[in-house]
Design an enzyme around this catalytic site. Structure first.
Site, PDB file in Angstrom:
ATOM      1  CB  ALA A  87     -11.007   9.186   3.455  1.00 40.31           C
ATOM      2  CB  ALA A  91       0.689 -16.546   0.450  1.00 46.77           C
ATOM      3  CB  THR A 106      -0.885   0.007   1.269  1.00 49.18           C
ATOM      4  OG1 THR A 106      -1.618  -1.199   1.321  1.00 49.18           O
ATOM      5  CG2 THR A 106      -1.838   1.192   1.269  1.00 49.18           C
ATOM      6  CG  HIS A 151      20.744  30.584  12.639  1.00 50.47           C
ATOM      7  ND1 HIS A 151      19.461  30.831  13.070  1.00 50.47           N
ATOM      8  CD2 HIS A 151      21.168  31.700  11.995  1.00 50.47           C
ATOM      9  CE1 HIS A 151      19.124  32.065  12.705  1.00 50.47           C
ATOM     10  NE2 HIS A 151      20.141  32.609  12.055  1.00 50.47           N
ATOM     11  CB  VAL A 183      -3.650  10.916   8.351  1.00 48.99           C
ATOM     12  CG1 VAL A 183      -2.450  11.420   7.582  1.00 48.99           C
ATOM     13  CG2 VAL A 183      -3.400  11.048   9.847  1.00 48.99           C
ATOM     14  CB  ALA A 212       4.893   3.101   5.835  1.00 46.74           C
ATOM     15  NE  ARG A 265      -5.379   1.053   4.198  1.00 45.92           N
ATOM     16  CZ  ARG A 265      -5.398   0.800   2.896  1.00 45.92           C
ATOM     17  NH1 ARG A 265      -6.114   1.564   2.079  1.00 45.92           N
ATOM     18  NH2 ARG A 265      -4.715  -0.205   2.382  1.00 45.92           N
TER      19      ARG A 265
HETATM   20  P1  FAD Z   1       0.821  -3.138   3.076  1.00 49.00           P
HETATM   21  O1  FAD Z   1       1.657  -1.985   2.683  1.00 49.00           O
HETATM   22  O2  FAD Z   1      -0.649  -3.002   2.910  1.00 49.00           O
HETATM   23  O3  FAD Z   1       1.346  -4.375   2.238  1.00 49.00           O
HETATM   24  C1  FAD Z   1       0.714  -5.618   2.297  1.00 49.00           C
HETATM   25  C2  FAD Z   1       1.024  -6.383   1.027  1.00 49.00           C
HETATM   26  O4  FAD Z   1       0.559  -7.715   1.175  1.00 49.00           O
HETATM   27  C3  FAD Z   1       0.326  -5.821  -0.199  1.00 49.00           C
HETATM   28  O5  FAD Z   1       1.267  -5.601  -1.216  1.00 49.00           O
HETATM   29  C4  FAD Z   1      -0.667  -6.931  -0.604  1.00 49.00           C
HETATM   30  O6  FAD Z   1      -0.827  -7.024  -2.008  1.00 49.00           O
HETATM   31  C5  FAD Z   1       0.010  -8.160  -0.056  1.00 49.00           C
HETATM   32  N1  FAD Z   1      -0.907  -9.270   0.256  1.00 49.00           N
HETATM   33  C6  FAD Z   1      -2.072  -9.226   0.957  1.00 49.00           C
HETATM   34  N2  FAD Z   1      -2.585 -10.461   1.112  1.00 49.00           N
HETATM   35  C7  FAD Z   1      -1.719 -11.304   0.482  1.00 49.00           C
HETATM   36  C8  FAD Z   1      -1.678 -12.716   0.308  1.00 49.00           C
HETATM   37  N3  FAD Z   1      -2.618 -13.511   0.846  1.00 49.00           N
HETATM   38  N4  FAD Z   1      -0.663 -13.245  -0.409  1.00 49.00           N
HETATM   39  C9  FAD Z   1       0.311 -12.456  -0.952  1.00 49.00           C
HETATM   40  N5  FAD Z   1       0.332 -11.124  -0.787  1.00 49.00           N
HETATM   41  C10 FAD Z   1      -0.665 -10.563  -0.071  1.00 49.00           C
HETATM   42  N6  FAD Z   1       1.740   5.547   6.335  1.00 49.00           N
HETATM   43  C11 FAD Z   1       2.779   6.331   6.662  1.00 49.00           C
HETATM   44  O7  FAD Z   1       3.592   5.946   7.511  1.00 49.00           O
HETATM   45  N7  FAD Z   1       2.956   7.558   6.083  1.00 49.00           N
HETATM   46  C12 FAD Z   1       2.101   8.036   5.151  1.00 49.00           C
HETATM   47  O8  FAD Z   1       2.290   9.139   4.644  1.00 49.00           O
HETATM   48  C13 FAD Z   1       0.990   7.234   4.768  1.00 49.00           C
HETATM   49  N8  FAD Z   1       0.118   7.652   3.835  1.00 49.00           N
HETATM   50  C14 FAD Z   1      -0.911   6.828   3.463  1.00 49.00           C
HETATM   51  C15 FAD Z   1      -1.802   7.271   2.495  1.00 49.00           C
HETATM   52  C16 FAD Z   1      -2.845   6.460   2.090  1.00 49.00           C
HETATM   53  C17 FAD Z   1      -3.801   6.946   1.023  1.00 49.00           C
HETATM   54  C18 FAD Z   1      -3.014   5.165   2.672  1.00 49.00           C
HETATM   55  C19 FAD Z   1      -4.133   4.257   2.229  1.00 49.00           C
HETATM   56  C20 FAD Z   1      -2.136   4.720   3.643  1.00 49.00           C
HETATM   57  C21 FAD Z   1      -1.082   5.551   4.052  1.00 49.00           C
HETATM   58  N9  FAD Z   1      -0.187   5.139   5.037  1.00 49.00           N
HETATM   59  C22 FAD Z   1       0.851   5.963   5.404  1.00 49.00           C
HETATM   60  C23 FAD Z   1      -0.322   3.829   5.710  1.00 49.00           C
HETATM   61  C24 FAD Z   1       0.695   2.815   5.132  1.00 49.00           C
HETATM   62  O9  FAD Z   1       0.546   2.741   3.738  1.00 49.00           O
HETATM   63  C25 FAD Z   1       0.482   1.463   5.765  1.00 49.00           C
HETATM   64  O10 FAD Z   1       0.484   1.584   7.174  1.00 49.00           O
HETATM   65  C26 FAD Z   1       1.593   0.503   5.353  1.00 49.00           C
HETATM   66  O11 FAD Z   1       1.644   0.344   3.965  1.00 49.00           O
HETATM   67  C27 FAD Z   1       1.392  -0.856   6.027  1.00 49.00           C
HETATM   68  O12 FAD Z   1       2.410  -1.702   5.641  1.00 49.00           O
HETATM   69  P2  FAD Z   1       2.204  -3.289   5.638  1.00 49.00           P
HETATM   70  O13 FAD Z   1       3.498  -3.853   5.164  1.00 49.00           O
HETATM   71  O14 FAD Z   1       1.671  -3.718   6.940  1.00 49.00           O
HETATM   72  O15 FAD Z   1       1.046  -3.568   4.579  1.00 49.00           O
END
Ligand code: FAD
Length: 463
Positions: free
Chosen positions: A267, A119, A45, A442, A182, A318, A270
């Site tokens: 929005a 998976a 994401t 500064h 956010v 993230a 999630r």
């Molecule tokens: P994800 O990034 O969601 O990754 C999970 C991955 O697992 C995905 O690629 C998915 O395809 C894969 N997947 C799922 N199920 C399976 C399966 N069964 N088999 C194989 N693959 C699978 N956070 C910040 O820190 N700063 C920001 O500025 C920020 N801005 C954001 C803006 C938006 C619009 C959104 C929606 C979120 C934002 N976030 C931000 C939040 C951040 O994106 C998430 O907290 C972060 O990506 C979570 O990481 P993760 O690795 O847990 O999951």
């Protein structure tokens, strides 16, 4: 590593977002035979639908807004300037592609075998990805989260999620955001900069709820001055379309209002991503809130399986997912590791930016901790004066006796960059006097943190 292991891998990571791909890199660095399963693009994401795309659009939109606002000062006809959202999307895609290929390179460099596909658990040591059946000693689940579908009464044809809006090429005249978190506030900022009339609707009594209320109040006032309408305690009754015009009908404070809408962003949160995973096959406990894991070890109820990031149902950021990814890989491979849950910085990329590390004043009060507050306003900061960005302040919450810092909150230009310093100070348990004694460059915005620390230490300089 484990040459005698009967498993195909020592560690399999499910999900290639900032939690999963970072966990895989750390596991491989520790010598584990590592695999990663991802059903979409690497980067998750964050890279593809979240942090990076939104910041790219914000960056382009803010540059357009600033140029248009100041054009007259340079003898430029502001009326000739036009934002081409389709080109913003192209630029955004270029940034995303570049970063995704960087992650692909890191997988190769670290000898991580990537399986493409969804998976699904077969048992606690086995997953299936397409035709492949793979076994592993340890499994780290990092499947993240996805948009929560919501249904509203009436005509939803103008509604989009945070996924779709990233590829919108037309600037709406009236933009309504449902959800004042956010994501909602940042995308409200994008379309405000592009010239849309923006209304944010929030069901709770305030926006950006986890942040310090004092700073949110100042930010809200700035958004209001910029022309963004924020309506809190707003319940959406219906989306009504008549004679080709749509309105979002809401009730707030006993009164009905109906802001016009040409595009509506949903929005409102999630949900953890569990579809296709079949966690029950591994005996995992789970619910609609995700897969619960011990906050210290990240272990689930099945001891060889770990859950990190958004899917674990906690903080959705993230950098938090990545920190948990490193710690989970280390724990899985017998290395002692720890994530400091007390210091997880978070940011809102508005103008000015809002950022936070440690406890808010509200949280400090709720814990009955004796505290004082030091504030340094950005109008006293040289760099902010030069940039014409004097809205905001640094707020430091501390214990007067010991100098212990409970929280640092910043509303300022580049606040998101500066909060790293605050997080470091809190993580190292520095006192206000120790921050004050650190020479800051500064003119910089980060000097304001030092000035607030001087105030907390009883020796204010520029105040
Ligand atoms: P994800 O990034 O969601 O990754 C999970 C991955 O697992 C995905 O690629 C998915 O395809 C894969 N997947 C799922 N199920 C399976 C399966 N069964 N088999 C194989 N693959 C699978 N956070 C910040 O820190 N700063 C920001 O500025 C920020 N801005 C954001 C803006 C938006 C619009 C959104 C929606 C979120 C934002 N976030 C931000 C939040 C951040 O994106 C998430 O907290 C972060 O990506 C979570 O990481 P993760 O690795 O847990 O999951």
């Amino acid at each position: 590593m484990s040459e005698t292991s009967t498993y195909d891998f020592d560690v399999i990571v499910i999900g290639g977002g900032p939690g999963g791909y970072v966990a895989a890199i750390r596991a491989a660095q520790l010598g584990a035979r590592t695999a990663l399963a991802e059903r979409d693009r690497l980067g998750g994401t964050c890279l593809n639908k979240g942090c990076i795309p939104t910041k790219s659009l914000l960056n382009s939109a803010e540059k357009f807004y600033e140029t248009k606002k100041n054009a007259g000062d340079y003898g430029i006809d502001a009326g000739l300037l036009k934002a081409d959202l389709a080109n913003f999307v192209v630029k955004k895609n270029q940034a995303v592609d570049r970063l995704v290929s960087g992650v692909t390179y890191l997988m190769k460099k670290n000898n991580i075998k990537v399986f493409k596909g969804t998976a699904a658990f077969v048992d606690e040591h086995t997953i299936r990805v397409g035709e492949d059946r793979i076994t592993s000693d340890k499994i780290i689940i990092a499947t993240g989260s996805q948009v929560r579908d919501i249904t509203l009464p009436g005509d939803m044809s103008l509604c989009v999620s945070s996924n779709e809006i990233l590829n919108t090429e037309k600037i709406p005249e009236n933009f309504v955001v449902i959800g004042g978190g956010v994501v909602g506030i940042e995308l409200a900022s994008v379309f405000h900069c592009l010239g849309s009339k923006v209304t944010v609707l929030e069901v709770m009594d305030d926006i950006l709820l986890p942040f310090d209320r004092e700073l949110v109040a100042i930010l809200k006032e700035k958004l209001r001055r910029d022309g963004i309408t924020v309506i809190t305690s707003a319940t959406v009754k219906e989306i009504r379309t008549a004679e080709g015009k749509s309105r979002v009908v809401i009730e707030s404070g006993g009164k009905e209002q109906a802001p016009a809408a040409d595009l509506i962003l949903l929005a409102a949160g999630r949900k953890p991503c569990l579809d296709g995973l079949q966690p029950e096959k591994a005996g995992l406990r789970f619910s609609e809130k995700g897969i619960p894991a011990d906050p210290d070890t990240m272990q689930t109820n099945v001891k060889n399986i770990f859950a990190i990031g958004d899917v674990a149902g906690g903080i959705q950021l993230a950098h938090f997912a990545s920190a948990q990814g490193i710690a989970a890989a280390e724990q899985a491979l017998g290395v002692k590791s720890h994530v400091n849950l007390k210091v997880v910085p978070s940011c809102v990329y508005t103008v000015p930016e809002l950022s936070s590390a440690g406890m808010t004043e509200e949280a400090t009060k709720a814990k009955n901790l004796p505290y004082k507050v030091a504030r340094f306003p950005m109008r006293g900061n040289g760099k902010s004066v030069v940039a014409g960005e004097t809205d905001g302040l640094v707020k430091l919450i501390y214990n007067e006796e010991s100098g212990e810092i409970f929280g640092i909150h910043i509303l300022a230009e580049r606040a998101a960059d500066i909060i790293g310093e605050a997080a470091l100070a809190l993580n190292m348990e520095l006192t206000a006097a120790e921050i004050a004694a650190t020479i800051h460059p500064h003119p910089t915005v980060c000097e304001a943190v030092m000035e607030a620390a001087h105030i907390a230490s009883g020796s204010p300089i520029h105040q």
